[in-house]
Design a protein around this motif. Sequence first.
Motif, PDB file in Angstrom:
ATOM      1  N   ALA A   1       2.958  10.003  -9.570  1.00 46.98           N
ATOM      2  CA  ALA A   1       2.326  10.136 -10.889  1.00 46.98           C
ATOM      3  C   ALA A   1       1.474  11.399 -10.948  1.00 46.98           C
ATOM      4  O   ALA A   1       1.511  12.135 -11.935  1.00 46.98           O
ATOM      5  CB  ALA A   1       1.479   8.908 -11.199  1.00 46.98           C
ATOM      6  N   ILE A   2       0.730  11.657  -9.885  1.00 45.93           N
ATOM      7  CA  ILE A   2      -0.132  12.839  -9.851  1.00 45.93           C
ATOM      8  C   ILE A   2       0.714  14.104  -9.763  1.00 45.93           C
ATOM      9  O   ILE A   2       0.442  15.093 -10.436  1.00 45.93           O
ATOM     10  CB  ILE A   2      -1.134  12.740  -8.683  1.00 45.93           C
ATOM     11  CG1 ILE A   2      -2.135  11.621  -8.972  1.00 45.93           C
ATOM     12  CG2 ILE A   2      -1.835  14.069  -8.448  1.00 45.93           C
ATOM     13  CD1 ILE A   2      -3.015  11.257  -7.800  1.00 45.93           C
ATOM     14  N   ARG A   3       1.767  14.053  -8.954  1.00 41.97           N
ATOM     15  CA  ARG A   3       2.648  15.208  -8.803  1.00 41.97           C
ATOM     16  C   ARG A   3       3.319  15.565 -10.128  1.00 41.97           C
ATOM     17  O   ARG A   3       3.427  16.725 -10.488  1.00 41.97           O
ATOM     18  CB  ARG A   3       3.706  14.948  -7.742  1.00 41.97           C
ATOM     19  CG  ARG A   3       4.474  16.217  -7.372  1.00 41.97           C
ATOM     20  CD  ARG A   3       5.528  15.925  -6.390  1.00 41.97           C
ATOM     21  NE  ARG A   3       6.642  15.380  -7.181  1.00 41.97           N
ATOM     22  CZ  ARG A   3       7.779  15.009  -6.681  1.00 41.97           C
ATOM     23  NH1 ARG A   3       7.967  15.052  -5.398  1.00 41.97           N
ATOM     24  NH2 ARG A   3       8.736  14.549  -7.445  1.00 41.97           N
ATOM     25  N   HIS A   4       3.765  14.557 -10.871  1.00 41.08           N
ATOM     26  CA  HIS A   4       4.420  14.811 -12.156  1.00 41.08           C
ATOM     27  C   HIS A   4       3.422  15.205 -13.226  1.00 41.08           C
ATOM     28  O   HIS A   4       3.816  15.724 -14.259  1.00 41.08           O
ATOM     29  CB  HIS A   4       5.193  13.569 -12.629  1.00 41.08           C
ATOM     30  CG  HIS A   4       6.463  13.376 -11.898  1.00 41.08           C
ATOM     31  ND1 HIS A   4       7.593  14.077 -12.198  1.00 41.08           N
ATOM     32  CD2 HIS A   4       6.774  12.569 -10.857  1.00 41.08           C
ATOM     33  CE1 HIS A   4       8.565  13.716 -11.385  1.00 41.08           C
ATOM     34  NE2 HIS A   4       8.088  12.802 -10.563  1.00 41.08           N
ATOM     35  N   ASP A   5       2.144  14.970 -12.971  1.00 41.08           N
ATOM     36  CA  ASP A   5       1.118  15.264 -13.962  1.00 41.08           C
ATOM     37  C   ASP A   5       0.572  16.680 -13.836  1.00 41.08           C
ATOM     38  O   ASP A   5      -0.171  17.128 -14.692  1.00 41.08           O
ATOM     39  CB  ASP A   5      -0.018  14.241 -13.820  1.00 41.08           C
ATOM     40  CG  ASP A   5      -0.771  14.035 -15.122  1.00 41.08           C
ATOM     41  OD1 ASP A   5      -0.171  14.250 -16.187  1.00 41.08           O
ATOM     42  OD2 ASP A   5      -1.947  13.662 -15.052  1.00 41.08           O
ATOM     43  N   THR A   6       0.932  17.400 -12.763  1.00 39.10           N
ATOM     44  CA  THR A   6       0.409  18.748 -12.582  1.00 39.10           C
ATOM     45  C   THR A   6       1.101  19.709 -13.536  1.00 39.10           C
ATOM     46  O   THR A   6       2.290  19.592 -13.801  1.00 39.10           O
ATOM     47  CB  THR A   6       0.604  19.225 -11.122  1.00 39.10           C
ATOM     48  OG1 THR A   6       1.986  19.135 -10.805  1.00 39.10           O
ATOM     49  CG2 THR A   6      -0.212  18.395 -10.156  1.00 39.10           C
TER      50      THR A   6
ATOM     51  N   GLY B   1       4.899   8.712 -18.960  1.00 40.24           N
ATOM     52  CA  GLY B   1       5.462   8.173 -17.725  1.00 40.24           C
ATOM     53  C   GLY B   1       4.533   8.193 -16.528  1.00 40.24           C
ATOM     54  O   GLY B   1       4.353   7.179 -15.852  1.00 40.24           O
ATOM     55  N   PRO B   2       3.898   9.329 -16.215  1.00 42.01           N
ATOM     56  CA  PRO B   2       3.013   9.368 -15.057  1.00 42.01           C
ATOM     57  C   PRO B   2       1.837   8.392 -15.143  1.00 42.01           C
ATOM     58  O   PRO B   2       1.432   7.822 -14.139  1.00 42.01           O
ATOM     59  CB  PRO B   2       2.525  10.823 -15.032  1.00 42.01           C
ATOM     60  CG  PRO B   2       3.637  11.587 -15.675  1.00 42.01           C
ATOM     61  CD  PRO B   2       4.147  10.673 -16.763  1.00 42.01           C
ATOM     62  N   ALA B   3       1.300   8.173 -16.336  1.00 44.48           N
ATOM     63  CA  ALA B   3       0.185   7.229 -16.474  1.00 44.48           C
ATOM     64  C   ALA B   3       0.627   5.810 -16.129  1.00 44.48           C
ATOM     65  O   ALA B   3      -0.083   5.072 -15.442  1.00 44.48           O
ATOM     66  CB  ALA B   3      -0.381   7.282 -17.897  1.00 44.48           C
ATOM     67  N   ALA B   4       1.821   5.423 -16.575  1.00 44.48           N
ATOM     68  CA  ALA B   4       2.342   4.087 -16.259  1.00 44.48           C
ATOM     69  C   ALA B   4       2.554   3.940 -14.759  1.00 44.48           C
ATOM     70  O   ALA B   4       2.239   2.902 -14.175  1.00 44.48           O
ATOM     71  CB  ALA B   4       3.652   3.846 -17.002  1.00 44.48           C
ATOM     72  N   GLU B   5       3.071   4.983 -14.132  1.00 40.39           N
ATOM     73  CA  GLU B   5       3.308   4.934 -12.690  1.00 40.39           C
ATOM     74  C   GLU B   5       1.996   4.859 -11.916  1.00 40.39           C
ATOM     75  O   GLU B   5       1.891   4.134 -10.928  1.00 40.39           O
ATOM     76  CB  GLU B   5       4.111   6.172 -12.276  1.00 40.39           C
ATOM     77  CG  GLU B   5       4.869   6.000 -11.011  1.00 40.39           C
ATOM     78  CD  GLU B   5       5.936   7.049 -10.829  1.00 40.39           C
ATOM     79  OE1 GLU B   5       6.824   6.799 -10.008  1.00 40.39           O
ATOM     80  OE2 GLU B   5       5.899   8.108 -11.472  1.00 40.39           O
ATOM     81  N   LEU B   6       0.978   5.581 -12.358  1.00 46.42           N
ATOM     82  CA  LEU B   6      -0.335   5.554 -11.717  1.00 46.42           C
ATOM     83  C   LEU B   6      -0.941   4.154 -11.779  1.00 46.42           C
ATOM     84  O   LEU B   6      -1.411   3.624 -10.772  1.00 46.42           O
ATOM     85  CB  LEU B   6      -1.263   6.570 -12.387  1.00 46.42           C
ATOM     86  CG  LEU B   6      -2.691   6.631 -11.854  1.00 46.42           C
ATOM     87  CD1 LEU B   6      -2.709   7.174 -10.439  1.00 46.42           C
ATOM     88  CD2 LEU B   6      -3.554   7.491 -12.764  1.00 46.42           C
TER      89      LEU B   6
ATOM     90  N   ILE C   1       1.393   6.401  -6.927  1.00 46.79           N
ATOM     91  CA  ILE C   1       0.249   7.217  -7.350  1.00 46.79           C
ATOM     92  C   ILE C   1       0.516   8.693  -7.074  1.00 46.79           C
ATOM     93  O   ILE C   1       0.278   9.561  -7.915  1.00 46.79           O
ATOM     94  CB  ILE C   1      -1.043   6.738  -6.655  1.00 46.79           C
ATOM     95  CG1 ILE C   1      -1.432   5.350  -7.176  1.00 46.79           C
ATOM     96  CG2 ILE C   1      -2.179   7.742  -6.851  1.00 46.79           C
ATOM     97  CD1 ILE C   1      -2.526   4.672  -6.378  1.00 46.79           C
ATOM     98  N   ARG C   2       1.054   8.983  -5.883  1.00 46.10           N
ATOM     99  CA  ARG C   2       1.374  10.374  -5.520  1.00 46.10           C
ATOM    100  C   ARG C   2       2.381  10.970  -6.494  1.00 46.10           C
ATOM    101  O   ARG C   2       2.210  12.096  -6.975  1.00 46.10           O
ATOM    102  CB  ARG C   2       1.916  10.434  -4.094  1.00 46.10           C
ATOM    103  CG  ARG C   2       2.210  11.850  -3.603  1.00 46.10           C
ATOM    104  CD  ARG C   2       2.764  11.863  -2.190  1.00 46.10           C
ATOM    105  NE  ARG C   2       3.951  11.068  -2.026  1.00 46.10           N
ATOM    106  CZ  ARG C   2       5.184  11.462  -2.350  1.00 46.10           C
ATOM    107  NH1 ARG C   2       5.385  12.635  -2.881  1.00 46.10           N
ATOM    108  NH2 ARG C   2       6.228  10.675  -2.139  1.00 46.10           N
TER     109      ARG C   2
ATOM    110  N   GLY D   1       0.814  -1.213   0.000  1.00 49.00           N
ATOM    111  CA  GLY D   1       0.000   0.000   0.000  1.00 49.00           C
ATOM    112  C   GLY D   1       0.849   1.264   0.000  1.00 49.00           C
ATOM    113  O   GLY D   1       0.555   2.219  -0.733  1.00 49.00           O
ATOM    114  N   LEU D   2       1.913   1.274   0.808  1.00 47.47           N
ATOM    115  CA  LEU D   2       2.793   2.446   0.839  1.00 47.47           C
ATOM    116  C   LEU D   2       3.502   2.647  -0.495  1.00 47.47           C
ATOM    117  O   LEU D   2       3.568   3.770  -1.006  1.00 47.47           O
ATOM    118  CB  LEU D   2       3.826   2.299   1.958  1.00 47.47           C
ATOM    119  CG  LEU D   2       3.314   2.529   3.373  1.00 47.47           C
ATOM    120  CD1 LEU D   2       4.393   2.167   4.392  1.00 47.47           C
ATOM    121  CD2 LEU D   2       2.881   3.967   3.554  1.00 47.47           C
TER     122      LEU D   2
END
Length: 192
Positions: free
Chosen positions: A87-92, A164-169, A84-85, A77-78
């Motif tokens: 991926a979202i951070r890089h997506d902003t 990249g961020p989508a793959a990480e998410l 996810i964090r 989970g961590l």
Amino acid sequence: MSPITILLLSLSLSADAFAAAIGRGAVHRPTLSAAVRAGLVFGIIEAVTPVIGWALGLAAAGFVQSIDHWIAFGLLGLVGGNMIREAIRHDTPEDDTPAAPRGRGRLALIATAVGTSLDAAAVGVSLAFLGVNIGVIAVSIGLTTFVLATLGMLIGRFAGARLGPAAELIGGILLIGMGTRILLEHLGLIAW
């Protein structure tokens, strides 16, 4: 562990290497042979780190056997939540940081590969509590990472760092799902 679960685990753990490889490919514009060499570095390191985590987990297994499913759930989970964090951070839109270090040398490549494989070490600790064949899993993770990192380098060369961020998410969501399934199985709430 079923072959499908091993495949999903391998894909999940390869997601951050894939994302980093896309970033490196966008920055460095590698040739096919350079992309294959980078993929090998990512794959080898990603195959070794879960074995290290597994060995550490085995050393502690006797002490935590009654709560091992909670540990696996927490670690997965961590790691998944962090993916996810990130991926979202890089997506902003305000974040224009490249997905990978700009260094061209082998040291920068190795540092990137080690950085993306730390989650595999944490997952390796979880695997020690599950009594799995770590050799098969490590080879699967290494081969999957090799293929995805090589493809990521080539995709990055042509498509840039947007994928990249989508793959990480997706990888993060899969890891959280696996941790939840392990917990629910051990609690007797589901049978897989």
